[in-house]
Design an enzyme around this catalytic site. Structure first.
Site, PDB file in Angstrom:
ATOM      1  N   GLY A  14       0.815  -1.213   0.000  1.00  0.00           N
ATOM      2  CA  GLY A  14       0.000   0.000   0.000  1.00  0.00           C
ATOM      3  C   GLY A  14       0.848   1.261   0.000  1.00  0.00           C
ATOM      4  O   GLY A  14       2.053   1.217   0.256  1.00  0.00           O
ATOM      5  N   GLY A  16      -0.198   4.148   1.813  1.00  0.00           N
ATOM      6  CA  GLY A  16      -0.837   5.009   2.808  1.00  0.00           C
ATOM      7  C   GLY A  16       0.183   5.927   3.459  1.00  0.00           C
ATOM      8  O   GLY A  16       1.399   5.788   3.267  1.00  0.00           O
ATOM      9  N   GLY A  19       2.566   4.115   6.209  1.00  0.00           N
ATOM     10  CA  GLY A  19       3.488   3.196   5.533  1.00  0.00           C
ATOM     11  C   GLY A  19       4.566   3.969   4.778  1.00  0.00           C
ATOM     12  O   GLY A  19       5.730   3.555   4.724  1.00  0.00           O
ATOM     13  N   ASN A 103      -5.275   1.450  12.209  1.00  0.00           N
ATOM     14  CA  ASN A 103      -6.277   1.866  13.182  1.00  0.00           C
ATOM     15  C   ASN A 103      -7.358   0.804  13.265  1.00  0.00           C
ATOM     16  O   ASN A 103      -7.578   0.049  12.323  1.00  0.00           O
ATOM     17  CB  ASN A 103      -6.955   3.164  12.713  1.00  0.00           C
ATOM     18  CG  ASN A 103      -6.102   4.389  12.968  1.00  0.00           C
ATOM     19  OD1 ASN A 103      -5.278   4.403  13.887  1.00  0.00           O
ATOM     20  ND2 ASN A 103      -6.300   5.411  12.156  1.00  0.00           N
ATOM     21  N   LYS A 185      -6.196   2.734  21.997  1.00  0.00           N
ATOM     22  CA  LYS A 185      -6.084   3.504  20.745  1.00  0.00           C
ATOM     23  C   LYS A 185      -7.433   3.547  20.023  1.00  0.00           C
ATOM     24  O   LYS A 185      -7.798   4.548  19.408  1.00  0.00           O
ATOM     25  CB  LYS A 185      -5.001   2.874  19.853  1.00  0.00           C
ATOM     26  CG  LYS A 185      -4.820   3.538  18.486  1.00  0.00           C
ATOM     27  CD  LYS A 185      -4.046   4.829  18.580  1.00  0.00           C
ATOM     28  CE  LYS A 185      -4.081   5.731  17.365  1.00  0.00           C
ATOM     29  NZ  LYS A 185      -3.761   5.203  16.088  1.00  0.00           N
ATOM     30  N   ASN A 189      -9.350   6.853  18.601  1.00  0.00           N
ATOM     31  CA  ASN A 189      -9.827   6.994  17.223  1.00  0.00           C
ATOM     32  C   ASN A 189     -11.345   7.138  17.155  1.00  0.00           C
ATOM     33  O   ASN A 189     -11.860   7.856  16.294  1.00  0.00           O
ATOM     34  CB  ASN A 189      -9.384   5.805  16.367  1.00  0.00           C
ATOM     35  CG  ASN A 189      -7.894   5.828  16.052  1.00  0.00           C
ATOM     36  OD1 ASN A 189      -7.183   4.865  16.280  1.00  0.00           O
ATOM     37  ND2 ASN A 189      -7.405   6.949  15.557  1.00  0.00           N
ATOM     38  N   ASN A 203      -7.715  18.224  14.892  1.00  0.00           N
ATOM     39  CA  ASN A 203      -7.819  17.473  16.153  1.00  0.00           C
ATOM     40  C   ASN A 203      -7.899  18.372  17.385  1.00  0.00           C
ATOM     41  O   ASN A 203      -8.675  18.122  18.312  1.00  0.00           O
ATOM     42  CB  ASN A 203      -6.610  16.542  16.313  1.00  0.00           C
ATOM     43  CG  ASN A 203      -6.585  15.453  15.255  1.00  0.00           C
ATOM     44  OD1 ASN A 203      -7.508  15.343  14.453  1.00  0.00           O
ATOM     45  ND2 ASN A 203      -5.529  14.652  15.234  1.00  0.00           N
ATOM     46  N   SER A 255      -7.038  11.025  10.162  1.00  0.00           N
ATOM     47  CA  SER A 255      -7.084  10.243   8.924  1.00  0.00           C
ATOM     48  C   SER A 255      -8.508  10.160   8.383  1.00  0.00           C
ATOM     49  O   SER A 255      -8.719  10.174   7.164  1.00  0.00           O
ATOM     50  CB  SER A 255      -6.519   8.839   9.160  1.00  0.00           C
ATOM     51  OG  SER A 255      -7.189   8.222  10.234  1.00  0.00           O
TER      52      SER A 255
HETATM   53  O1  KPL Z   1      -4.639   7.917  14.587  1.00  0.00           O
HETATM   54  C1  KPL Z   1      -5.033   9.024  14.341  1.00  0.00           C
HETATM   55  C2  KPL Z   1      -5.725   9.220  13.047  1.00  0.00           C
HETATM   56  O2  KPL Z   1      -5.824  10.331  12.560  1.00  0.00           O
HETATM   57  O3  KPL Z   1      -6.164   8.192  12.498  1.00  0.00           O
HETATM   58  C3  KPL Z   1      -4.898  10.135  15.361  1.00  0.00           C
HETATM   59  C4  KPL Z   1      -4.120   9.635  16.547  1.00  0.00           C
HETATM   60  C5  KPL Z   1      -6.262  10.566  15.782  1.00  0.00           C
HETATM   61  C6  KPL Z   1      -4.085  11.300  14.882  1.00  0.00           C
HETATM   62  O4  KPL Z   1      -4.731  12.099  13.971  1.00  0.00           O
END
Ligand code: KPL
Length: 299
Positions: A14, A16, A19, A103, A185, A189, A203, A255
Site C-alpha cells: 500500500g 498510505g 506506511g 487503526n 487507541k 480513534n 484534532n 485520517s
Molecule cells: O490515529 C489518528 C488518526 O488520525 O487516524 C490520530 C491519533 C487521531 C491522529 O490524527
C-alpha cells in the site's frame, strides 16, 4: 544456526501515509525494501517532520516469494486486509514475519483466520501524517507500540521489528498486552476521527468546551463495551487520553477527516462500527457510537 539480527527484505503493501513514513525511514537506513501499490498515483516522496524531502525508490518493486528472514509490513486499512492476504499468502514462507500497522480492530483475527501460525506482530502508532497527491508529510510526532500474541519479546524477530520501527517511526515501546493498547487507541480513534470529520475541524479543536459532553458520552459507551470484554478502563481515563492525543496532534487533520475530504472509504467500520457490533452481541446500548457510525456512512 545463527539467527539474523535484522530483516533481509521488508515488503510494504500500500501507499498510505504511515506506511510511506516507514519507507522514508528505510530509505535513509538503506534497508532493502519493496512497495506493492495497487492503484496510481503512488507516493513518490516524504517530507519529514524536520522539513527534509526523501524520495521513495519505487523501482525496488515487489519481490516475489518472501523468505523466513523477510518482513511483510501491512500498514493498510482493516477492510483491505482480506484481499491483500489472499494475494500474499501463497508468496510467504511459513516463517515470514508479518506486522500489522493500522487503526481499528479486527486485523489480527483476519490474519489468524488465514495464516494461523505465521509470526505476527501488531503495531499501533500515534504519529500523524498527511497524504497529498504524490507525497506524504509527517505532521505530528508520536509513539509506536508493538506487541505480539504469538512471538516472544526475546525472539530475533521482535528485536528486528523493534529496531526497524525505532529508526523509522520511533520512539517505540514493547507492549506486553498489545490487545489492551489497541483498545485504548481504538477509543482515541472513536472520539477524534468521526468528530473531526463531521465537524470539519483539526484534532486540537476537540479540546474546546462545546465538544466535552459528546466526548464523555462516547467514552462512557466504550468503557461499558470494554468492561464486557473484561478490560477495565474508566470513561474518565478514556476521555483524558483522547484529549491528550487531540492536544498533542492539535494542528493535524485526522485520517478520517482526510478520507472524507478526499472521498476515500473511511475506517469507521473497524472503529465505531466495531464497538457497535460488539455492543449488539453483548446487549449493550451504544446510541452515540451508532449515530456517529450512521452519520459518517452518510457522508
Ligand atoms: O490515529 C489518528 C488518526 O488520525 O487516524 C490520530 C491519533 C487521531 C491522529 O490524527
Amino acid at each position: 544456526m545463527q539467527t539474523p539480527e535484522e530483516f533481509e527484505f521488508v515488503q510494504v503493501v500500500g501507499d498510505g501515509a504511515i506506511g510511506s513514513l516507514v519507507c522514508a525511514g528505510m530509505e535513509t537506513l538503506n534497508q532493502p525494501y519493496g512497495r506493492s501499490v495497487r492503484s496510481a498515483p503512488a507516493i513518490s516522496s516524504v517530507r519529514t517532520y524536520q522539513g527534509r524531502t526523501i524520495a521513495l525508490n519505487s523501482d525496488r518493486g515487489k519481490q516475489l516469494n518472501l523468505s523466513q528472514h523477510d518482513l511483510l509490513l501491512l500498514p493498510i486499512k482493516v477492510y483491505q486486509l482480506e484481499s491483500v492476504l489472499e494475494e500474499w499468502a501463497p508468496l510467504l514462507h511459513s516463517h515470514t514475519t508479518i506486522m500489522l500497522l493500522q487503526n481499528g480492530m479486527g486485523g489480527e483475527e483476519c490474519v489468524k483466520a488465514r495464516l494461523p501460525h505465521q509470526p505476527l506482530f501488531i503495531a499501533s502508532t500515534s504519529h500523524g501524517a498527511y497524504k497529498s497527491t504524490g507525497f506524504v508529510e509527517h505532521t505530528g510526532l508520536g509513539t509506536t507500540k508493538i506487541g505480539s500474541n504469538n512471538i516472544l519479546r526475546q525472539s530475533w524477530q521482535a528485536n528486528a521489528v523493534m529496531e526497524l520501527i525505532r529508526s523509522c517511526l520511533g520512539p517505540v515501546v514493547w507492549e506486553e498486552n498489545i490487545t489492551l493498547a489497541l483498545w485504548v487507541k481504538l477509543a482515541v480513534n472513536a472520539v477524534i476521527n468521526p468528530l473531526t470529520a463531521l465537524h470539519n475541524i483539526p484534532n486540537g479543536d476537540l479540546t474546546r468546551l462545546e465538544y466535552q459532553n459528546e466526548i464523555r458520552l462516547i467514552c462512557e459507551e466504550i468503557s461499558a463495551v470494554m468492561a464486557s470484554e473484561r478490560i477495565f478502563i474508566s470513561a474518565r481515563e478514556l476521555v483524558e487520553n483522547s484529549l491528550n492525543v487531540a492536544a498533542a496532534t492539535a494542528n493535524n487533520f485526522s485520517s478520517m477527516h482526510q478520507d472524507v475530504k478526499y472521498k476515500r472509504q473511511t475506517e469507521i467500520d473497524s472503529i465505531n462500527g466495531f464497538i457497535v457490533m460488539l455492543a449488539k452481541k453483548k446487549g449493550i446500548d451504544v446510541p452515540i457510537n451508532t449515530l456517529l457510525l450512521e452519520q459518517i456512512k452518510l457522508l
